[in-house]
Design a protein around this motif. Structure first.
Motif, PDB file in Angstrom:
ATOM      1  N   ARG A  73      -0.726   5.384 -11.940  1.00 40.87           N
ATOM      2  CA  ARG A  73       0.578   4.249 -11.823  1.00 40.87           C
ATOM      3  C   ARG A  73       1.678   5.031 -11.098  1.00 40.87           C
ATOM      4  NH1 ARG A  73      -0.081   1.513 -17.491  1.00 40.87           N
ATOM      5  NH2 ARG A  73      -1.825   0.095 -16.995  1.00 40.87           N
ATOM      6  N   TYR A  74       2.006   6.176 -11.471  1.00 40.46           N
ATOM      7  CA  TYR A  74       3.121   6.878 -10.693  1.00 40.46           C
ATOM      8  C   TYR A  74       2.926   7.502  -9.647  1.00 40.46           C
ATOM      9  CZ  TYR A  74       7.258   9.605 -10.820  1.00 40.46           C
ATOM     10  OH  TYR A  74       8.688  10.167 -10.158  1.00 40.46           O
ATOM     11  N   TYR A  75       1.762   7.715  -9.281  1.00 38.94           N
ATOM     12  CA  TYR A  75       1.202   8.553  -8.009  1.00 38.94           C
ATOM     13  C   TYR A  75       0.252   7.577  -7.333  1.00 38.94           C
ATOM     14  CZ  TYR A  75       3.235  12.730 -10.089  1.00 38.94           C
ATOM     15  OH  TYR A  75       4.112  13.511 -10.792  1.00 38.94           O
ATOM     16  N   SER A  76       0.467   6.374  -7.452  1.00 41.56           N
ATOM     17  CA  SER A  76      -0.566   5.274  -6.950  1.00 41.56           C
ATOM     18  C   SER A  76      -0.396   5.408  -5.316  1.00 41.56           C
ATOM     19  CB  SER A  76      -0.165   3.996  -7.087  1.00 41.56           C
ATOM     20  OG  SER A  76       1.103   3.533  -6.509  1.00 41.56           O
ATOM     21  N   GLY A  77       0.295   5.957  -4.629  1.00 36.08           N
ATOM     22  CA  GLY A  77       0.405   6.150  -3.147  1.00 36.08           C
ATOM     23  C   GLY A  77      -0.117   7.317  -2.514  1.00 36.08           C
ATOM     24  N   SER A  78      -0.555   8.284  -3.519  1.00 32.08           N
ATOM     25  CA  SER A  78      -1.204   9.658  -3.003  1.00 32.08           C
ATOM     26  C   SER A  78      -2.671   9.979  -3.666  1.00 32.08           C
ATOM     27  CB  SER A  78      -0.098  10.549  -3.877  1.00 32.08           C
ATOM     28  OG  SER A  78      -0.413  10.766  -5.256  1.00 32.08           O
ATOM     29  N   THR A  79      -3.267  10.875  -2.975  1.00 33.41           N
ATOM     30  CA  THR A  79      -4.549  11.224  -3.391  1.00 33.41           C
ATOM     31  C   THR A  79      -4.719  11.513  -4.714  1.00 33.41           C
ATOM     32  OG1 THR A  79      -4.127  13.494  -2.621  1.00 33.41           O
ATOM     33  CG2 THR A  79      -5.001  12.008  -1.140  1.00 33.41           C
TER      34      THR A  79
END
Length: 81
Positions: A73-79
């Motif tokens: 959720r918090y890092y949804s745009g990262s690997t």
């Protein structure tokens, strides 16, 4: 997570030490911790017995589940997610 100030929001942060210990064990023993290690090392010239490591150990399972949710959720745009 600590640098971003969200580590303090984790409900099961008290399970951090057992999770860190399991991580260090897996990092040091690598494939010997895998569930398939017995099959992989069978007949290996150097005795490399399996190392017991339960990825769903109750001492850190709640924190691992919580970190998975944070990661997606918090890092949804990262690997990491």
């Amino acid at each position: 997570m600590s640098d971003e100030g969200i580590a303090s929001l984790l409900t099961h942060i008290d399970q951090l030490n057992p999770l860190k210990t399991a991580y260090e064990k897996a990092a040091a023993q690598s494939m010997q911790c895998a569930v398939y290690s017995r099959w992989f090392f069978d007949g290996h010239p150097v005795h490399m017995g399996p190392i017991d490591l339960n990825q769903r150990d109750a001492s850190f399972n709640d924190l691992a589940d919580e970190l998975a949710i944070v990661g997606t959720r918090y890092y949804s745009g990262s690997t990491i997610s």
